[in-house]
Write a protein that holds these residues in place. Structure first.
Motif: not given
Length: 289
Positions: A151-155, A157-162
């Motif tokens: 879950h932490a990794v997914r969040m 990665l979402q931050r990087l893509l944002l």
């Protein structure tokens, strides 16, 4: 020469991989290659050159490269000042969300990179520091494997893509915003499997319902999820097994049959492969005080 297809051996329920701060040399550079996963490449130090989709780009510190799935690419090392880079690989479905924010799509930058041939972004100094910090956090999470690390990794990665999508150069003002990740029929098929991985049907049924050929369905499904249809359905069935193990007193064999596993030896092997423990050990680990 025909490009090679880079193999990955990813966890089916975690289609993600990071190669953190790797020194790139002639020895570890691949020839022209491609893969189903999307890839982010961040340059920490050094100088070099990278070939992406028939174009050459200079690599220098602070550069970020967006490489969509199935895009031919190859890096060339500089012996005098070799590149140190971090590569992040992920399946598009890894960042899929059940809700969307109008006007925002996490993979929009990759779509524009493919359509416009703009694969390189030069990050401002302040964003470079934030990128490096998050990449380090992701690497630490994947190595520690503490509770909730997926879950932490997914969040993260979402931050990087944002951040990528907020860079003006990564946006295309001439294109309409697309809030979907993948075609409608693929999202519909995944929702159907999520709802009932036992009765959702196989490749023939799902592709017919989607109105596409079975080979096309398989190809797009693999690109989107990082795994083939059988593996995906199996993972979803194991998720249901885990839920029933904790929510009911039914014996393990009855639960396995209810979740679509006709061969019990295959079920036990699959469950341990995906969870690292036997079904009974999994149940007991939650029942123990």
């Amino acid at each position: 020469m025909k490009p090679m297809r880079k193999p990955f051996r990813l966890d089916p329920i975690f289609p993600f991989e990071i190669v953190f701060e790797q020194l790139r040399t002639t020895r570890n550079e691949l020839p022209d290659h491609l893969h189903d996963l999307y890839e982010l490449v961040y340059i920490h130090r050094g100088n070099g050159t990278i070939f992406i989709d028939n174009a050459l780009y200079e690599q220098k510190p602070g550069d970020l490269f967006l490489i969509p799935g199935n895009t031919i690419h190859r890096a060339f090392s500089n012996a005098a000042e070799p590149v140190v880079s971090t590569a992040v690989f992920f399946a598009p479905a890894f960042i899929r969300s059940e809700w969307v924010d109008d006007g925002y799509a996490p993979l929009k930058g990759f779509d524009i990179a493919r359509h416009k041939g703009r694969y390189k972004l030069s990050l401002p100094d302040e964003l470079q520091q934030r990128f490096q910090s998050v990449l380090s956090d992701i690497d630490r999470e994947t190595k520690s494997k503490e509770v909730g690390y997926r879950h932490a990794v997914r969040m993260q990665l979402q931050r990087l893509l944002l951040w990528v999508n907020r860079i003006p150069a990564a946006r295309d003002p001439d294109s309409n915003a697309n809030t979907r990740i993948g075609p409608h029929w693929m999202l519909d098929a995944m929702r159907e499997i999520d709802r009932d991985p036992v009765q959702a049907g196989g490749l023939a049924e799902l592709s017919a319902k989607a109105g596409v050929t079975a080979p096309h369905f398989s190809r797009v499904f693999k690109q989107f999820t990082g795994m083939n249809l059988i593996d995906y359905v199996t993972v979803k069935r194991i998720v249901r097994v885990k839920s029933l193990l904790l929510a009911s007193d039914d014996n393990v064999e009855a639960i396995a049959l209810e979740c679509g596993f006709q061969s019990l030896p295959h079920f036990y092997l699959t469950f341990k492969k995906l969870t690292g423990m036997t079904p009974r050990a999994y149940r007991n680990s939650y029942l123990e005080p």
